[in-house]
Motif scaffolding. Structure first.
Motif, PDB file in Angstrom:
ATOM      1  N   ARG A   1      34.243  -1.159 -14.290  1.00 50.00           N
ATOM      2  CA  ARG A   1      35.407  -1.972 -14.614  1.00 50.00           C
ATOM      3  C   ARG A   1      36.742  -1.254 -14.485  1.00 50.00           C
ATOM      4  O   ARG A   1      37.792  -1.876 -14.624  1.00 50.00           O
ATOM      5  N   THR A   2      36.727   0.029 -14.221  1.00 54.43           N
ATOM      6  CA  THR A   2      37.970   0.783 -14.084  1.00 54.43           C
ATOM      7  C   THR A   2      37.955   1.581 -12.782  1.00 54.43           C
ATOM      8  O   THR A   2      36.893   1.839 -12.203  1.00 54.43           O
ATOM      9  N   ARG A   3      39.121   1.994 -12.372  1.00 57.80           N
ATOM     10  CA  ARG A   3      39.220   2.837 -11.179  1.00 57.80           C
ATOM     11  C   ARG A   3      38.551   4.186 -11.426  1.00 57.80           C
ATOM     12  O   ARG A   3      37.982   4.768 -10.516  1.00 57.80           O
ATOM     13  N   TYR A   4      38.628   4.636 -12.652  1.00 56.99           N
ATOM     14  CA  TYR A   4      37.950   5.887 -13.001  1.00 56.99           C
ATOM     15  C   TYR A   4      36.445   5.745 -12.791  1.00 56.99           C
ATOM     16  O   TYR A   4      35.802   6.637 -12.214  1.00 56.99           O
ATOM     17  N   ALA A   5      35.876   4.638 -13.237  1.00 56.26           N
ATOM     18  CA  ALA A   5      34.437   4.414 -13.092  1.00 56.26           C
ATOM     19  C   ALA A   5      34.046   4.315 -11.615  1.00 56.26           C
ATOM     20  O   ALA A   5      33.013   4.853 -11.198  1.00 56.26           O
ATOM     21  N   ILE A   6      34.873   3.655 -10.828  1.00 55.13           N
ATOM     22  CA  ILE A   6      34.607   3.542  -9.392  1.00 55.13           C
ATOM     23  C   ILE A   6      34.660   4.925  -8.751  1.00 55.13           C
ATOM     24  O   ILE A   6      33.774   5.305  -7.984  1.00 55.13           O
TER      25      ILE A   6
ATOM     26  N   VAL B   1      34.685  10.552  -5.604  1.00 52.61           N
ATOM     27  CA  VAL B   1      36.008  10.858  -5.081  1.00 52.61           C
ATOM     28  C   VAL B   1      36.987  10.874  -6.253  1.00 52.61           C
ATOM     29  O   VAL B   1      36.653  10.451  -7.353  1.00 52.61           O
ATOM     30  N   SER B   2      38.206  11.328  -6.001  1.00 54.93           N
ATOM     31  CA  SER B   2      39.179  11.399  -7.086  1.00 54.93           C
ATOM     32  C   SER B   2      39.700  10.000  -7.438  1.00 54.93           C
ATOM     33  O   SER B   2      39.733   9.101  -6.596  1.00 54.93           O
ATOM     34  N   GLN B   3      40.113   9.879  -8.678  1.00 57.18           N
ATOM     35  CA  GLN B   3      40.678   8.614  -9.139  1.00 57.18           C
ATOM     36  C   GLN B   3      41.967   8.306  -8.376  1.00 57.18           C
ATOM     37  O   GLN B   3      42.245   7.149  -8.062  1.00 57.18           O
ATOM     38  N   SER B   4      42.727   9.341  -8.037  1.00 62.54           N
ATOM     39  CA  SER B   4      43.966   9.117  -7.295  1.00 62.54           C
ATOM     40  C   SER B   4      43.678   8.588  -5.883  1.00 62.54           C
ATOM     41  O   SER B   4      44.426   7.747  -5.378  1.00 62.54           O
ATOM     42  N   THR B   5      42.604   9.040  -5.268  1.00 59.72           N
ATOM     43  CA  THR B   5      42.233   8.520  -3.947  1.00 59.72           C
ATOM     44  C   THR B   5      41.882   7.044  -4.046  1.00 59.72           C
ATOM     45  O   THR B   5      42.329   6.235  -3.231  1.00 59.72           O
ATOM     46  N   VAL B   6      41.078   6.693  -5.036  1.00 59.12           N
ATOM     47  CA  VAL B   6      40.725   5.282  -5.235  1.00 59.12           C
ATOM     48  C   VAL B   6      41.999   4.465  -5.432  1.00 59.12           C
ATOM     49  O   VAL B   6      42.173   3.412  -4.808  1.00 59.12           O
ATOM     50  N   GLY B   7      42.911   4.953  -6.256  1.00 60.21           N
ATOM     51  CA  GLY B   7      44.159   4.237  -6.503  1.00 60.21           C
ATOM     52  C   GLY B   7      44.992   4.049  -5.259  1.00 60.21           C
ATOM     53  O   GLY B   7      45.483   2.945  -4.990  1.00 60.21           O
ATOM     54  N   ARG B   8      45.143   5.110  -4.468  1.00 61.54           N
ATOM     55  CA  ARG B   8      45.952   5.015  -3.243  1.00 61.54           C
ATOM     56  C   ARG B   8      45.336   4.043  -2.244  1.00 61.54           C
ATOM     57  O   ARG B   8      46.058   3.270  -1.607  1.00 61.54           O
ATOM     58  N   VAL B   9      44.021   4.059  -2.104  1.00 66.11           N
ATOM     59  CA  VAL B   9      43.362   3.150  -1.165  1.00 66.11           C
ATOM     60  C   VAL B   9      43.485   1.709  -1.664  1.00 66.11           C
ATOM     61  O   VAL B   9      43.849   0.801  -0.902  1.00 66.11           O
ATOM     62  N   LEU B  10      43.208   1.471  -2.941  1.00 67.77           N
ATOM     63  CA  LEU B  10      43.260   0.110  -3.471  1.00 67.77           C
ATOM     64  C   LEU B  10      44.681  -0.445  -3.512  1.00 67.77           C
ATOM     65  O   LEU B  10      44.880  -1.656  -3.386  1.00 67.77           O
TER      66      LEU B  10
END
Length: 83
Positions: free
Chosen positions: A22-27, A33-42
């Motif tokens: 449910r969170t970017r951290y969990a993904i 991968v890093s949470q920042s990478t997930v954030g930048r891609v999303l």
């Protein structure tokens, strides 16, 4: 012509939520991968690279087409414009 891979954010959100992420951290943790990478891609600030794509396919056990799409652009790349 330029070809890019884009993430379908709505599809990823639905799949991740269905798997209890449910969170970017969990993904990020599931994908390795890093949470920042997930954030930048999303957030559309960065296109998904091969490592992110591979991590998504294996980490979420989904097909490429379930989460990603290929975008063709008619605008020439810098190399094509110089030719």
């Amino acid at each position: 012509m330029s070809v890019r891979v884009r993430i379908r954010v709505d599809a990823l959100d639905k799949i991740a939520t269905g798997q209890g992420l449910r969170t970017r951290y969990a993904i990020a943790k599931r994908l390795g991968v890093s949470q920042s990478t997930v954030g930048r891609v999303l957030d559309g600030e960065q296109l998904p690279g091969n490592p992110f794509i591979a991590a998504t396919l294996t980490g979420l056990d989904v097909s490429f087409d379930a989460v990603f799409e290929v975008e063709n652009s008619e605008q020439p790349t810098p190399d094509q414009a110089a030719a």
